[in-house]
Write a protein that holds these residues in place. Sequence first.
Motif, mmCIF file in Angstrom:
data_model
loop_
_atom_site.group_PDB
_atom_site.id
_atom_site.type_symbol
_atom_site.label_atom_id
_atom_site.label_comp_id
_atom_site.label_asym_id
_atom_site.label_seq_id
_atom_site.Cartn_x
_atom_site.Cartn_y
_atom_site.Cartn_z
ATOM 1 N N ASP A 121 0.827 -1.034 0.314
ATOM 2 C CA ASP A 121 -0.068 -0.116 -0.266
ATOM 3 C C ASP A 121 0.945 0.969 0.211
ATOM 4 O O ASP A 121 1.799 1.738 0.819
ATOM 5 C CB ASP A 121 -0.839 0.211 1.123
ATOM 6 C CG ASP A 121 -2.118 0.831 0.893
ATOM 7 O OD1 ASP A 121 -1.322 1.992 0.604
ATOM 8 O OD2 ASP A 121 -3.566 0.652 1.169
ATOM 9 N N GLY A 122 1.051 1.805 -1.222
ATOM 10 C CA GLY A 122 1.609 2.640 -1.342
ATOM 11 C C GLY A 122 1.076 3.965 -0.189
ATOM 12 O O GLY A 122 2.315 4.924 0.155
ATOM 13 N N PRO A 123 0.371 4.332 0.194
ATOM 14 C CA PRO A 123 0.144 5.713 0.942
ATOM 15 C C PRO A 123 0.478 5.292 2.533
ATOM 16 O O PRO A 123 0.547 5.958 3.876
ATOM 17 C CB PRO A 123 -1.617 6.286 0.916
ATOM 18 C CG PRO A 123 -1.594 5.834 -0.070
ATOM 19 C CD PRO A 123 -0.841 4.093 -0.700
ATOM 20 N N GLN A 124 -0.035 3.676 2.494
ATOM 21 C CA GLN A 124 0.927 3.527 3.528
ATOM 22 C C GLN A 124 2.382 3.709 3.961
ATOM 23 O O GLN A 124 3.098 3.538 5.062
ATOM 24 C CB GLN A 124 0.542 2.548 4.476
ATOM 25 C CG GLN A 124 -0.612 1.595 4.840
ATOM 26 C CD GLN A 124 -0.894 0.460 5.187
ATOM 27 O OE1 GLN A 124 -0.429 0.285 6.056
ATOM 28 N NE2 GLN A 124 -2.662 0.285 5.250
ATOM 29 N N ASN A 125 3.416 3.119 3.043
ATOM 30 C CA ASN A 125 4.692 3.323 3.033
ATOM 31 C C ASN A 125 4.562 4.302 3.795
ATOM 32 O O ASN A 125 6.119 5.175 4.170
ATOM 33 C CB ASN A 125 4.934 3.050 1.772
ATOM 34 C CG ASN A 125 4.887 1.123 1.887
ATOM 35 O OD1 ASN A 125 4.806 0.493 3.001
ATOM 36 N ND2 ASN A 125 4.679 0.577 1.034
#
Length: 396
Positions: free
Chosen positions: A316-320
């Motif tokens: 998950d990009g936003p989580q990263n």
Amino acid sequence: MTQQISRIDQLVGQHAMKLSERLQAHRAELFPPDARKELRRFTSGEAAELLGVKDAYLRKLHLDGKGPSPEIRSNGRRFYSPAEVQALRELLEAGAKTPGTYLPGRSEGDHLQVITVINFKGGSGKTTTAAHLAQKMALDGYRVLAVDLDPQASLSALHGFQPEFDLLDGGTLYDAIRYDNPVPLSQVIQNTYFTNLDLIPGNLDLMEFEHDTPRALMQPDGSLFFTRIGEALASVEHDYDVVVIDCPPQLGFLTMSALSAATAVLVTVHPQMLDVMSMCQFLLMVSNLLGVVSEAGGDMSYDWLRYVVTRYEPGDGPQNQMVSFMRSMFGDHVLNHPVLKSTAISDAGLTKQTLYEVEKNQFTRSTYERAMESLNAVNGEIEALVQSAWGRNNGA
């Protein structure tokens, strides 16, 4: 308007009764009234991993007639109960060159470690984190007391206690910290099916402390609410190495008293913008309120404070981005390893179990091993912090 509220009260009450009856029936189906939860046996490979030795060495001990005899099943595989794993620990520790190699708990002069697990927002994985931490430390040979300070009592349910049926006459921490006629803490401690792990269960009685404290503060003797949990724990501190407190998702008198008793703080964070924003407000309130407690004489010194990222999805990009943001803000205060979001963890919870309880064959191998590796890495970091607080060289 009054009639409408009355009807809503009645409707809510009816729903509560129906739900309670259904839960009781569900519990009776899974666990008969006279049954208690039991922990599964561990394969010789799992036992060897817990002990930090080779499986072949355990086989040799068995062939030499040393230590407990494992259960040998039809396929020739060896299985050890939790109590037998502990007996092996004691056997290995007796022959170890370095004290604490197999029994890593407190030595003389080491202070009790009280770890409070907190977050203001529900759904951050707080109880799941606390339960897995307490159980893994018990499996690793520490003497652990888990305290369910949340009136919702999810930690208690995970360990086989259903408050509305099992705690009809009290039995929570409230009994030991109440302002009138408190009982000794030892009277509310329950044994669990985990060797080395005891539990103080929770239920709605804990809310009474939130109601009683404002009245107590008005009394001439000026009762100090924030010392009550610490004073209660002091009466049993020689029986344990570590206390893990699962705090309620609110900053009330219970949480502040737990933070005053703590030697370490673990903040669970789901890496989403709304959760991080909520945590920001929570930290501001904690700072302001505990500053007042400190000025009133409370001990606000901690061995360590860490943020643990929970329910993390690596793809998950936003989580990263959010995890990177937290690391840039808080640096080493963020644990290196996150708790991954896993169907294995959530599916185990459906049957009121943790990943340390379920059989791995209930999941695909990769799903189970990925989740287990994540939990063990997080708990290993925390254990290293505990060891470091005791001045051990293997601490982080």
